[in-house]
Design an enzyme around this catalytic site. Structure first.
Site, PDB file in Angstrom:
ATOM      1  N   SER A 177       0.834  -1.212   0.000  1.00  0.00           N
ATOM      2  CA  SER A 177       0.000   0.000   0.000  1.00  0.00           C
ATOM      3  C   SER A 177       0.868   1.261   0.000  1.00  0.00           C
ATOM      4  O   SER A 177       0.597   2.221  -0.722  1.00  0.00           O
ATOM      5  CB  SER A 177      -0.890   0.019   1.248  1.00  0.00           C
ATOM      6  OG  SER A 177      -1.869  -0.980   1.168  1.00  0.00           O
ATOM      7  N   ARG A 212       1.573   4.244  -2.986  1.00  0.00           N
ATOM      8  CA  ARG A 212       1.340   5.662  -2.664  1.00  0.00           C
ATOM      9  C   ARG A 212       2.601   6.487  -2.841  1.00  0.00           C
ATOM     10  O   ARG A 212       2.549   7.631  -3.314  1.00  0.00           O
ATOM     11  CB  ARG A 212       0.798   5.776  -1.233  1.00  0.00           C
ATOM     12  CG  ARG A 212      -0.687   5.336  -1.129  1.00  0.00           C
ATOM     13  CD  ARG A 212      -1.081   5.014   0.297  1.00  0.00           C
ATOM     14  NE  ARG A 212      -2.510   4.750   0.448  1.00  0.00           N
ATOM     15  CZ  ARG A 212      -3.128   3.607   0.111  1.00  0.00           C
ATOM     16  NH1 ARG A 212      -2.449   2.602  -0.425  1.00  0.00           N
ATOM     17  NH2 ARG A 212      -4.434   3.471   0.295  1.00  0.00           N
ATOM     18  N   SER A 237     -13.193   1.665   2.911  1.00  0.00           N
ATOM     19  CA  SER A 237     -12.203   1.304   1.885  1.00  0.00           C
ATOM     20  C   SER A 237     -11.205   2.427   1.709  1.00  0.00           C
ATOM     21  O   SER A 237     -11.557   3.545   1.341  1.00  0.00           O
ATOM     22  CB  SER A 237     -12.915   1.028   0.552  1.00  0.00           C
ATOM     23  OG  SER A 237     -11.987   1.146  -0.520  1.00  0.00           O
ATOM     24  N   ASP A 271      -6.875  -8.152   4.529  1.00  0.00           N
ATOM     25  CA  ASP A 271      -6.028  -8.947   3.622  1.00  0.00           C
ATOM     26  C   ASP A 271      -5.421 -10.163   4.316  1.00  0.00           C
ATOM     27  O   ASP A 271      -4.868 -11.047   3.657  1.00  0.00           O
ATOM     28  CB  ASP A 271      -4.904  -8.074   3.047  1.00  0.00           C
ATOM     29  CG  ASP A 271      -5.432  -6.997   2.100  1.00  0.00           C
ATOM     30  OD1 ASP A 271      -6.549  -7.162   1.574  1.00  0.00           O
ATOM     31  OD2 ASP A 271      -4.733  -5.992   1.893  1.00  0.00           O
TER      32      ASP A 271
HETATM   33  C1  S3P Z   1      -5.598  -1.205  -0.037  1.00  0.00           C
HETATM   34  C2  S3P Z   1      -6.822  -1.177   0.577  1.00  0.00           C
HETATM   35  C3  S3P Z   1      -7.628  -2.385   0.835  1.00  0.00           C
HETATM   36  C4  S3P Z   1      -6.783  -3.650   0.751  1.00  0.00           C
HETATM   37  C5  S3P Z   1      -5.918  -3.652  -0.465  1.00  0.00           C
HETATM   38  C6  S3P Z   1      -4.969  -2.471  -0.457  1.00  0.00           C
HETATM   39  C7  S3P Z   1      -4.899   0.067  -0.260  1.00  0.00           C
HETATM   40  O1  S3P Z   1      -8.654  -2.476  -0.132  1.00  0.00           O
HETATM   41  O2  S3P Z   1      -7.598  -4.788   0.769  1.00  0.00           O
HETATM   42  O3  S3P Z   1      -5.156  -4.855  -0.535  1.00  0.00           O
HETATM   43  O4  S3P Z   1      -3.679   0.048  -0.532  1.00  0.00           O
HETATM   44  O5  S3P Z   1      -5.548   1.116  -0.178  1.00  0.00           O
HETATM   45  P1  S3P Z   1     -10.046  -1.652   0.017  1.00  0.00           P
HETATM   46  O6  S3P Z   1      -9.783  -0.205  -0.068  1.00  0.00           O
HETATM   47  O7  S3P Z   1     -10.862  -2.147  -1.141  1.00  0.00           O
HETATM   48  O8  S3P Z   1     -10.599  -2.056   1.340  1.00  0.00           O
END
Ligand code: S3P
Length: 433
Positions: free
Chosen positions: A24, A28, A166, A314
């Site tokens: 993540s 970013r 999310s 996850d």
């Molecule tokens: C993520 C957010 C989550 C996660 C994904 C990565 C992110 O998804 O399950 O593996 O990097 O923002 P959601 O935003 O759909 O919950």
């Protein structure tokens, strides 16, 4: 990576390991710095297919990103119109975050991805972005990729109560809001991971936060900032569970991100009776980081639900594997989101558990796993269904089987490259000889 992973059972895991960079935060660090003004160095970037997809899309939009991804020169708020379709591969984060970023750019772009990504829901971002004035279309009325984006400048502000917790939805809207006239007032049912707020904050972007509600004033361009990416707790989770359930194990996982919006797996494992200690805690690039020492322990079943779910979403496939080796029943509820991940993870996780002889059943919003220790389990031959985390969860289960059972095989394992290319090698290296 070999497409078939063969896992011999009956190992203890011992040693120290650094898990790869947080996925993540890696996405970013590239996306925000590519859009920003200035240049930045990113250290510890995850080298895996999903992050490569983000880097290649950003290059097609005019940002300069070095081969390994470590050096980024931003476009100061103005991307170039891409010459071709942008391929997000298997990465939902790439597609949803880019959609938000491009919604405010005066250009036309088409985003697509592999067969799995083209099945995943996109209206959760396209619908609110349309309310801000962007023209976004896609199959099934903007629900599925390929998505066609005709960005608008400036976008309008928006007040939006997201029906799902999310971080991808939240981030897409924040990225659009920075390019809007007026402000974004956003709320979600529970606080989702907050890496975006932390990193954009370090880049000088004003985001007012009050629990699960935030306000973002429009007209902001981030300033590039160097980022040191911590280890991914979502990758560490496979080793936390493996060491917990393989008798005689002791591992130290170094430099793992311990952001409180991401550390639900530690809370769940603690409730199950696992022996995981945090050591050497510090803050790196605005993110809490520490080492995790895990020793094998006998686990008990638990109920996992509510606000804990977004903090470990996850990690649920591998937590279900932990549940299989625990004493008693584990219920995972309020986790409908599992159904729209890289696979329908309720179905694929239950399928995988049953293949190894575990009693498990699907629920509309999660699953039930009956833990009986190692009794009645068998080696198995399973397929990942194109889902990296299901593949790694299967390997962990296979490893924890009794020694006499013989090897298990995980087919179509090359999808593990999307998040954790070194997983099979690490698993071998940490086996106590
Ligand atoms: C993520 C957010 C989550 C996660 C994904 C990565 C992110 O998804 O399950 O593996 O990097 O923002 P959601 O935003 O759909 O919950």
């Amino acid at each position: 990576m070999n497409d078939v992973l063969v896992v011999e059972p009956g190992a203890a895991l011992r040693g120290r390991v650094q898990v790869p960079g947080d996925k993540s935060i890696s996405h970013r660090a590239l996306l925000f710095n590519a859009f920003a003004e200035g240049r930045a160095k990113v250290t510890g970037l995850l080298d895996a297919d999903d992050v490569r997809s983000t880097a290649s899309c950003l290059r097609a939009l005019g940002a300069e990103i070095s081969d390994g991804g470590g050096e980024v020169v931003g476009v100061a708020g103005r991307f170039a119109e891409p010459q071709d379709v942008l391929d997000c591969g298997n990465s939902g984060t790439t597609m949803r975050l880019l959609t938000g970023l491009l919604a405010g750019q005066p250009l036309h772009a088409v985003l697509t991805g592999d067969a799995t990504l083209r099945r995943r829901p996109m209206r959760r971002v396209s619908a609110p972005l349309r309310l801000m004035g962007a023209q976004i279309d896609g199959r099934d009325q903007g629900e599925r990729a390929p998505l066609s984006i005709r960005g608008q400048r400036p976008l309008r502000g928006l007040t939006y109560d997201s029906p799902v917790a999310s971080a991808q939805v939240k981030t897409a809207l924040i990225l659009a809001a920075m390019q809007a006239e007026g402000e974004l007032v956003f709320s979600e049912p529970f606080v989702s991971r907050d890496h975006t707020e932390r990193l954009l904050g370090a880049m000088g972007v004003v985001i007012h936060r009050d629990g699960a509600r935030l306000v973002v004033p429009g007209g902001q361009v981030p300033r590039a900032v160097d980022v040191v990416v911590p280890g991914d707790i979502s990758s560490a989770a496979f080793f936390l569970v493996a060491a917990s359930i393989c008798e005689g194990s002791e591992l130290v996982l170094e430099g793992v991100g311990l952001n409180p919006t991401r550390d639900g797996v530690l809370e769940a494992l603690d409730a199950m009776g696992a022996d995981v200690r945090r050591e050497n805690e510090r803050v790196v690039s605005g993110e809490p980081v520490g080492d995790l020492r895990v020793r094998s322990a006998s686990l008990r079943g638990v109920t996992i639900g509510g606000g804990l779910i977004p903090r470990l979403i996850d990690e649920l496939p591998v937590l279900a594997v932990a549940a299989a080796f625990a004493e008693g029943e584990t219920i995972i509820r309020d986790a409908q989101e599992l159904r729209v991940k890289e696979s329908d993870r309720v179905a694929t996780t239950v399928g995988l558990l049953r293949a190894f002889g575990v009693e498990a059943e699907e629920r509309p919003d999660g699953l039930r796993v009956v833990g009986r220790g190692r009794a009645g389990l068998n080696a198995a031959s399973v397929a990942t269904q194109g889902d990296h985390r299901v593949g790694m969860a299967a390997a962990v289960l296979a490893l924890a089987l009794p020694a006499g059972l013989g090897p298990s095989t995980v087919h179509s394992a090359d999808c593990i490259r999307t998040s954790f290319p070194s997983f099979p090698d690490l698993l071998e290296r940490l086996r106590a000889r």
